[in-house]
Design an enzyme around this catalytic site. Structure first.
Site, short mmCIF file in Angstrom:
data_model
loop_
_atom_site.label_atom_id
_atom_site.label_comp_id
_atom_site.label_asym_id
_atom_site.label_seq_id
_atom_site.Cartn_x
_atom_site.Cartn_y
_atom_site.Cartn_z
CD GLU A 1 -1.50 -2.41 2.04
OE1 GLU A 1 -0.58 -2.69 1.72
OE2 GLU A 1 -2.54 -3.10 2.71
CB CYS B 1 -1.23 -0.48 5.57
SG CYS B 1 0.35 -1.31 5.16
CB ALA C 1 17.39 -52.85 -8.78
NE ARG D 1 16.36 -27.60 -4.91
CZ ARG D 1 17.84 -28.57 -5.60
NH1 ARG D 1 18.35 -27.46 -5.66
NH2 ARG D 1 17.90 -30.20 -4.83
CB ALA E 1 10.57 -45.00 -1.20
CG HIS E 2 12.50 -45.57 3.79
ND1 HIS E 2 13.07 -46.03 2.74
CD2 HIS E 2 12.28 -46.77 4.36
CE1 HIS E 2 13.39 -47.39 2.55
NE2 HIS E 2 12.28 -47.21 4.05
#
Lengths: 375, 375
Positions: free
Chosen positions: B60, B92, B172, B192, B309-310
């Site tokens: 403002e 403001c 894998a 990020r 993944a954990h």
């Protein structure tokens, strides 16, 4: 051949209409392609038509009938090169010539190497202006299955998968009803209805007691509006049952429609509408390349596959999938749940089978991704 | 309080502009919210402003400075209720009153229960017409992280995952460079850059030797155009290292910026910019609820999580994820590859964690899906 490539906005408008008309035949024309035709005289549409069913008149014939004498000196927009040979119906090129058409705009040449260009040559020989290539991409996409068979002898392979966000197709227990929503399953019915055949395995049929039919009532209203029930065509159901494990008592066999059993060993047919596809080489798995070649010989344009992770993986590893249709439900099933594709020989990221996103839309609360094989 | 809900198309246009202005602050305002302001006199824009950085003037103030005497009897469009208290800058609401503004359109009330409605009341008390609720959804979305902290004391949790079509995040062997494309990784830099903090685990940091910083050069040009390098703010990096396994020699510690180590045991700090978040209850895992509460107390609005993944599974199982950002690469890695989320307690499909698709876009050749927690 010298093709013109300058088209006006009006040309584009009329060809787009012809393609829209052609699409209306996509549930019923197999093994023929979808074709649409629009006849325009002095910027007015005087005739439209599309091919609906093999054995019935081609698109051009309907449009010319509607146009009558107005076809004289008119322009015809056709989504595929008019045929020049006597099949079940007389050649459309001749019909256009006889009707007095002055100019023909063709979206694309017939991809069948045996006839390609001959219809266009016949029209030109008769003094007709022929221009080729308007909306060629759309016309190619519309009949990509038919064209693949014409070019390679093999049907167009669509592999359908339904998974969670983490790519799981069932819980560890096997529970999978329902990962995706009812809207997604209804959407699947639309794809099934367009396929020449639906392929699955004895395992899937047994586990889900699946009938693998098109259920007319489950088609969305906008599809039923263009696809009357009286024309309902049940795709052929192809079941891979290499060891003859299906008894014939499954729900599948209780439903109306043709069934092809792909097997390694002769068997007594459980049902009058059943046929055998016998692959008597080797002992274990049906050779998928052989199977699809057989299907191509039997004029199947497209095969819609609903199966588990093993068949999906085999199709992908053997590079047989033209189109991957994945429905993602917005949930996670975790590491113990069942995988989408078994790919036993893949070890390096660089060798991972690669596709290209072609279309991504929401279907109810689920996401439907269509991917094509990367060339 | 009685809120008007009738707004004109011009109102909508000016408020949309105010929201666009507010968005320009999204890399720099933390821990403050993003706010934009547009002042309009006789349908002409006479002043615009947005909040850029904590300690600097509010939106403002900039807009009023620009408007000068034209602010008299003008309308101010503000994306968030003007403040009524002395913080680092004067209120403001008072500035608007003193400038002679006649009407204030506010997208939404301040969600902070301590101050909510007070700015509006102050304006009305001074005889200003105040209307609330225009583009409230967009305003809510813009500051969803700040608002969550105001309402619950907890930061907004964004979990980023990058997977193949079959939900795999690495081979894998552990090979995962790169599943997604360079464009997708560039897109991650933009997320990020907006986060208050980036959180990961010692395992991910060690495996990838990740620095977890914002690399200004990797931000797309359109972002760099609104986010000058001189204002670059490195989000705080929070590393879960419960057993103090990081040595301090990792790449992470060589990069400029603050690091918080979440641990179960006191340790010597490896670096001047390091702080400890010590969870000395229990022995094994950091209590994620406790961790986020700590982060909320330290005024972190949002946490951007890149992890394996954990941690992903733990966050999902504990219902801590507000927003899931998944990049799908159009490839398949197969059943042997590593799963996206470990969910040890999930057995029934009915209990599967459920999200909602909010946005789906292509980023290069990859697909980016943003999902929100289902309420």
């Amino acid at each position: 051949m010298n093709y013109s490539s300058f088209f006006s906005d009006r040309d584009l408008e009329f060809m787009t209409l012809a393609i829209n008309l052609a699409e209306r035949g996509r549930f019923t024309t197999a093994p023929n392609p979808c074709v649409g035709c629009v006849i325009v005289k002095d910027n007015n549409i005087v005739g439209t038509g599309y091919h609906q069913k093999a054995g019935q008149p081609h698109a051009e014939v309907y449009a010319l009938q509607q146009a009558g004498e107005l076809a004289i000196n008119a322009t015809a927009y056709v989504t595929l090169e008019p045929c020049s040979h006597f099949g079940r119906t007389p050649p459309c090129a001749d019909a256009l010539i006889q009707a007095g058409i002055r100019r023909v705009v063709v979206a694309m040449q017939d991809p069948n190497p045996q006839v390609s260009g001959q219809g266009i040559a016949r029209l030109r020989h008769a003094g007709i202006i022929v221009e080729v290539g308007l909306c060629a991409d759309m016309a190619e996409h519309l009949n990509r299955a038919f064209f693949k068979r014409m070019r390679t002898g093999m049907p167009y392979i669509q592999l359908k998968l339904a998974a969670s966000l983490d790519g799981k197709i069932a819980m560890a227990s096997g529970e999978s009803k329902w990962i995706t929503s009812e809207k997604a399953r209804q959407d699947v019915q639309v794809f099934r209805a367009q396929a020449s055949a639906i392929l699955s395995t004895h395992k899937t049929v047994t586990r889900d007691d699946a009938s693998l039919t098109v259920r007319y009532d489950e088609l969305p209203p906008e599809i039923r509006a263009i696809y009357p029930q009286t024309l309902l065509r049940q795709p052929i159901r192809i079941i891979i049952d290499s060891q003859n494990q299906l008894s014939g008592n499954e729900n599948l066999f209780q439903q109306y429609g043709e069934i092809w059993l792909a097997t390694k060993f002769p068997r007594k047919l459980p049902h009058a509408n059943c046929h055998l596809l016998l692959d008597n080489k080797g002992k274990d798995h049906i050779d998928l390349n052989w199977l699809f070649e057989e299907c191509g010989k039997k004029q199947l344009n497209s095969i819609w596959i609903e199966a588990g992770a093993h068949l999906a993986g085999a199709l992908i590893e053997q590079n047989l999938v033209d189109e991957l249709i994945i429905y993602y439900a917005p949930k996670l099933l975790g590491h113990n749940a069942q995988n989408l594709a078994v790919l036993p020989t893949l070890n390096l990221l660089a060798n991972a089978p690669q596709f290209q996103f072609k279309s991504v839309v929401m279907v109810g609360e689920d996401l439907r991704c269509i991917l094509h094989k990367q060339h």
